[in-house]
Write an enzyme that holds these catalytic residues in place. Structure first.
Site, PDB file in Angstrom:
ATOM      1  N   ASN A   1      -6.404 -47.557 -16.810  1.00 47.53           N
ATOM      2  CA  ASN A   1      -5.945 -48.470 -17.835  1.00 47.53           C
ATOM      3  C   ASN A   1      -6.932 -48.443 -18.992  1.00 47.53           C
ATOM      4  OD1 ASN A   1      -3.579 -49.232 -16.553  1.00 47.53           O
ATOM      5  ND2 ASN A   1      -4.552 -50.875 -15.425  1.00 47.53           N
ATOM      6  N   ARG A   2      -6.624 -49.123 -20.071  1.00 46.54           N
ATOM      7  CA  ARG A   2      -7.404 -48.949 -21.292  1.00 46.54           C
ATOM      8  C   ARG A   2      -8.667 -49.803 -21.381  1.00 46.54           C
ATOM      9  NH1 ARG A   2      -5.812 -52.707 -25.453  1.00 46.54           N
ATOM     10  NH2 ARG A   2      -4.282 -54.153 -24.611  1.00 46.54           N
ATOM     11  N   SER A   3      -9.175 -50.248 -20.259  1.00 47.66           N
ATOM     12  CA  SER A   3     -10.420 -51.000 -20.254  1.00 47.66           C
ATOM     13  C   SER A   3     -11.584 -50.116 -20.706  1.00 47.66           C
ATOM     14  CB  SER A   3     -10.700 -51.533 -18.847  1.00 47.66           C
ATOM     15  OG  SER A   3     -11.959 -52.133 -18.799  1.00 47.66           O
ATOM     16  N   ALA A  66     -10.281 -51.841 -14.221  1.00 49.69           N
ATOM     17  CA  ALA A  66      -8.838 -52.025 -14.451  1.00 49.69           C
ATOM     18  C   ALA A  66      -8.108 -50.801 -13.900  1.00 49.69           C
ATOM     19  CB  ALA A  66      -8.557 -52.210 -15.940  1.00 49.69           C
ATOM     20  N   VAL A  67      -8.081 -50.705 -12.579  1.00 47.91           N
ATOM     21  CA  VAL A  67      -7.455 -49.558 -11.912  1.00 47.91           C
ATOM     22  C   VAL A  67      -5.941 -49.694 -12.003  1.00 47.91           C
ATOM     23  CG1 VAL A  67      -7.212 -48.343  -9.710  1.00 47.91           C
ATOM     24  CG2 VAL A  67      -9.416 -49.367 -10.339  1.00 47.91           C
TER      25      VAL A  67
END
Length: 188
Positions: A1-3, A66-67
């Site tokens: 994810n875009r974390s 944020a997997v």
């Protein structure tokens, strides 16, 4: 994810400054490893799970990554050409790393802390995650706005079995320091 990884790296650095031996299991990011922290670089959820299990036993596990919940069932052996106007990709669930570490048996950390990035019903969804995952605390952060993912500030609510503690908007470094202080008080 875009974390971006900024919150997790800030927590790792704050723990190291307090004298903790820190292993930072990190997905792809451009951030440098904090000084004194052992970084284990991973590229997939399966690799992250294996690295987390390899790091056990530990006193505290803080799960900020944020997997993604899903991944393609199979990797294509070569580039998918753009000849078709549509294609179907079968998805399978990624491992639930937070739930697995919360159930790690005799190697379970004394304190398992998860993060819940939510866009709505922050406390309700975080409370449900706390129960479902079996962890000790959930740090819920509202990512519905535009400045959290990749930004330098965070607004969090820490939930545990005893209730919830809403924090004001703080820098990610300040969130890290405050969280580490709470951990230190809890562990004595």
């Amino acid at each position: 994810n875009r974390s971006s990884g900024k919150q997790g790296y800030a927590i790792a650095a704050a723990l190291e400054r307090c004298g903790a031996e820190v292993t930072l299991v990190s997905g792809p990011t451009a951030l440098p490893a904090p000084a004194g922290v052992t970084r284990v670089q991973v590229g997939t959820a399966d690799e992250m799970l294996a690295a987390c299990h390899s790091a056990l036993p530990v006193q505290v596990a803080i799960m900020t990554a944020a997997v993604a919940d899903w991944r393609p069932a199979e990797a294509a052996p070569e580039k998918l050409k753009d000849k078709a106007t549509r294609t179907a990709i079968e998805l399978v669930a990624n491992p639930d790393i937070l739930a697995e570490l919360s159930e790690a048996g005799p190697d379970r950390p004394k304190l398992v802390i998860g993060f819940a990035a939510e866009t709505e019903n922050l406390v309700d969804h975080a409370r449900a995650k706390l129960t479902k995952k079996g962890c000790d605390w959930i740090v819920a952060n509202d990512v519905g706005g535009t400045g959290v993912m990749g930004g330098d500030a965070n607004t969090v609510t820490v939930l545990d079995a005893g209730g919830e503690d809403a924090w004001p908007t703080l820098s990610k470094d300040e969130v890290a320091e405050r969280l580490v202080e709470r951990i230190a008080v809890t562990l004595g």
